[in-house]
Design a protein around this motif. Structure first.
Motif, PDB file in Angstrom:
ATOM      1  N   VAL A  30      39.723  38.568  39.940  1.00 13.85           N
ATOM      2  CA  VAL A  30      40.109  37.631  38.875  1.00 13.85           C
ATOM      3  C   VAL A  30      39.586  36.236  39.195  1.00 13.85           C
ATOM      4  O   VAL A  30      39.012  35.559  38.331  1.00 13.85           O
ATOM      5  N   ARG A  46      38.673  43.476  38.683  1.00 12.22           N
ATOM      6  CA  ARG A  46      39.597  42.339  38.692  1.00 12.22           C
ATOM      7  C   ARG A  46      40.684  42.465  39.765  1.00 12.22           C
ATOM      8  O   ARG A  46      41.518  41.570  39.898  1.00 12.22           O
ATOM      9  N   THR A  47      40.671  43.539  40.523  1.00  8.11           N
ATOM     10  CA  THR A  47      41.611  43.678  41.635  1.00  8.11           C
ATOM     11  C   THR A  47      41.131  42.802  42.784  1.00  8.11           C
ATOM     12  O   THR A  47      40.026  42.261  42.746  1.00  8.11           O
ATOM     13  N   GLN A  84      39.169  52.141  35.954  1.00  8.39           N
ATOM     14  CA  GLN A  84      38.607  51.839  34.632  1.00  8.39           C
ATOM     15  C   GLN A  84      37.079  51.938  34.667  1.00  8.39           C
ATOM     16  O   GLN A  84      36.461  52.450  33.730  1.00  8.39           O
ATOM     17  N   ASP A 100      38.963  46.204  34.814  1.00  9.66           N
ATOM     18  CA  ASP A 100      40.265  45.865  35.396  1.00  9.66           C
ATOM     19  C   ASP A 100      40.388  46.374  36.823  1.00  9.66           C
ATOM     20  O   ASP A 100      40.941  45.703  37.684  1.00  9.66           O
ATOM     21  N   ASP A 101      39.885  47.583  37.080  1.00  6.31           N
ATOM     22  CA  ASP A 101      39.988  48.179  38.416  1.00  6.31           C
ATOM     23  C   ASP A 101      38.960  49.291  38.559  1.00  6.31           C
ATOM     24  O   ASP A 101      38.200  49.583  37.622  1.00  6.31           O
TER      25      ASP A 101
END
Length: 182
Positions: free
Chosen positions: A155, A150-151, A175, A171-172
């Protein structure tokens, strides 16, 4: 001999370092995410081989030259090595979107370059990690498992919801690595 299932291919801008709609044009503008360098080192420590496949059309557009790109990559490599990690190969596409090359993602040319460089029979079972649909499409074209972070543009890519059916979402990079090595 390297096992394809122990290969993780990363997109660069938006996955390892902050991205910019105005391009990352200098070493001063290249800024890694706080956890990405450690995440790459963790992959190495866990027995994974790490490679990078990055579209760099800013070269074709005249925003920076290959020497500048190499300086960014040398800095990245030194940061990763300082944490005990290793990047096995960096493949990049210097072409623009209208240059009809075979390497620019979503085409799999850079991934095939990585495959050849590392002496793999196939990339089936490897991972391709990106923040855009074209990263995932390039990976899927050669049999990679895919993950969206999501970086960067991740998103926005996730919100579009198109083409993500086969991909895991994190998320990144850190993760993803935490999930992978457990």
């Amino acid at each position: 001999m390297l096992n394809a299932e122990k290969l993780v291919i990363l997109d660069r801008d938006g996955v390892i370092n902050h991205d910019s709609d105005n391009y990352i044009k200098s070493l001063d503008e290249w800024a890694p995410y706080p956890t990405s360098i450690t995440a790459i080192a963790r992959l190495t420590h866990a027995g994974y081989t790490v490679a990078i496949a990055t579209n760099q059309s800013g070269i074709a557009r005249g925003y920076y030259d290959e020497a500048t790109l190499h300086a960014m990559h040398e800095h990245l490599i030194s940061l990763v090595e300082a944490e005990g990690g290793r990047i096995a190969h960096i493949a990049y596409c210097p072409h623009g979107p209208d240059d009809n090359c075979r390497c620019r993602k979503p085409l799999p040319g850079m991934l095939l370059n990585i495959q050849q460089y590392l002496g793999l029979a196939s990339l089936t079972g490897s991972w391709m990690i990106g923040d855009s649909l074209r990263d995932l499409q390039a990976g899927e074209a050669v049999g990679c498992k895919t993950a969206l972070v999501r970086t960067g543009k991740g998103v926005k890519t996730e919100q579009k919801g198109v083409g993500l059916e086969k991909s895991k979402v994190f998320d990144d990079l850190a993760q993803f690595v935490e999930w992978l090595i457990k």
